[in-house]
Every structure is written in C-alpha cells, then in structure tokens.
Design an enzyme around this catalytic site. Structure first.
Site, PDB file in Angstrom:
ATOM      1  N   GLY A   1      -3.797   3.838 -35.685  1.00 51.71           N
ATOM      2  CA  GLY A   1      -2.460   3.715 -35.115  1.00 51.71           C
ATOM      3  C   GLY A   1      -2.512   3.019 -33.778  1.00 51.71           C
ATOM      4  N   CYS A   2      -1.503   3.238 -32.996  1.00 51.58           N
ATOM      5  CA  CYS A   2      -1.380   2.564 -31.702  1.00 51.58           C
ATOM      6  C   CYS A   2      -2.523   2.942 -30.766  1.00 51.58           C
ATOM      7  CB  CYS A   2      -0.045   2.947 -31.074  1.00 51.58           C
ATOM      8  SG  CYS A   2       0.232   2.213 -29.459  1.00 51.58           S
ATOM      9  N   PHE A   3      -3.131   1.937 -30.165  1.00 50.92           N
ATOM     10  CA  PHE A   3      -4.240   2.232 -29.251  1.00 50.92           C
ATOM     11  C   PHE A   3      -3.788   2.964 -28.000  1.00 50.92           C
ATOM     12  CE2 PHE A   3      -4.233  -2.683 -28.768  1.00 50.92           C
ATOM     13  CZ  PHE A   3      -3.103  -2.700 -27.957  1.00 50.92           C
TER      14      PHE A   3
END
Length: 180
Positions: free
Chosen positions: A11-13
């Site tokens: 997912g989003c870092f």
C-alpha cells in the site's frame, strides 16, 4: 553491525515508513518505487499504474538487533495481504502486497511464513503477497521521505497511517527505539 536490507510493498509508503522507522535495529527507511519497467519513475507516473512499479519501502536494519522474520511479522500486521492490488481505498497495482527478496534466505523465509499463514487460514483468505527477487529500487521524491513525521495532521496520515503506527507501538513497545 550486521547491516541488511528488506524491501516491502504494502500500500501507500506513507503508512509503512513510520511503522518501521520506530523500531530498534532499523537504521533507515526510504520510500520509493520498485518492480516496474519505467526508468526513474516519478510519483505522478507511478500513480497511473502504467509503470508497473509498487510503492515500497527499503529498510536498512541491523540483523543482530531485529531479524528479517520479525520485520516480516510486522509487515503482515500492518497491511492486508489478502487483497490483490489494493489496500483500503488505495486501488491499483502500485498498492500491491509484495516482498522483494535480497537473497535466497529471505525468499525461503517469506515463502515459509506465507505458507504457514495460508495453512492455518490466519487471515481468513489466501495471502496474495508476491514474493519477488530484488529489483531496482528508486527512492521517491524528497517530500515523500518521512512524510508522516513531517505531516502528522494530514488527513490521510491521521486516518490511515497513525492507527498502524499506534498498533505497532502497543504490540512492540519493548522493540521501539529509545529517545535520547
């Protein structure tokens, strides 16, 4: 110091970086892109889903203080490894769940951990996390580095990243870096 590297996409870092940055034995966490075909992609390009890259983090850690297997355990606790190309409202191949193994030892550990999860139906659905060989990692633009620390009141950080950070702080309180 037994310096090692682990690269995870989940997912989003912005959500992964602060989770791992707080752990004893973790030296650095860099947000970036991996696993695609475009050379030196930008955030804007990766967001289209056309470059083939995943948002990921590259963790440099001291293996004498925290093991790859411990990092994997935390990785699986802070994202949903059963959703293909999706984490919550973030949808696309750039949000896939993947491990980019640095060597055969990491691959063996990752495959065994996933097999164990699936055999015991730990997540209630099959783990779809990809186990890949290492690939070229491109650090993300500077404004993505330590994004959560620099933008703690940003709505996405409050709604998505902060609960993940808090979860690990509670479960691994004895493994957190001491402030000095």
């Amino acid at each position: 110091m037994a310096e090692s590297i682990a690269i995870f996409a989940g997912g989003c870092f912005w959500c992964l970086e602060p989770v791992f940055s707080q752990l004893e034995g973790v030296e650095t966490v860099v947000s970036g892109y991996i696993g695609g075909q475009t050379l030196d992609p930008s955030y804007k390009e990766v967001c289209t889903g056309d470059t083939g890259h995943a948002e990921a983090i590259r963790i440099t850690f001291d293996a004498s203080l925290i093991s790859f297997e411990e990092l994997l355990e935390i990785f699986f606790l802070v994202h949903d490894p059963t959703t293909l190309n999706r984490q919550g409202h973030d949808i696309g191949t750039q949000y896939r769940s993947a491990i980019f193994c640095q060597d055969a030892g990491q691959r063996k550990i990752a495959e065994e951990v996933i097999q164990g999860f699936n055999a015991h139906n730990i997540f209630g659905a099959p783990v779809v996390t990809q186990v890949n060989d290492d690939a070229r990692f491109y650090p993300a633009e500077d404004y993505h580095q330590q994004y959560f620390s620099n933008n703690p009141q940003q709505p996405y950080c409050l709604a998505v990243a902060a609960p993940k950070v808090a979860k690990i702080r509670a479960k691994y309180a004895d493994r957190l870096k001491t402030l000095g």
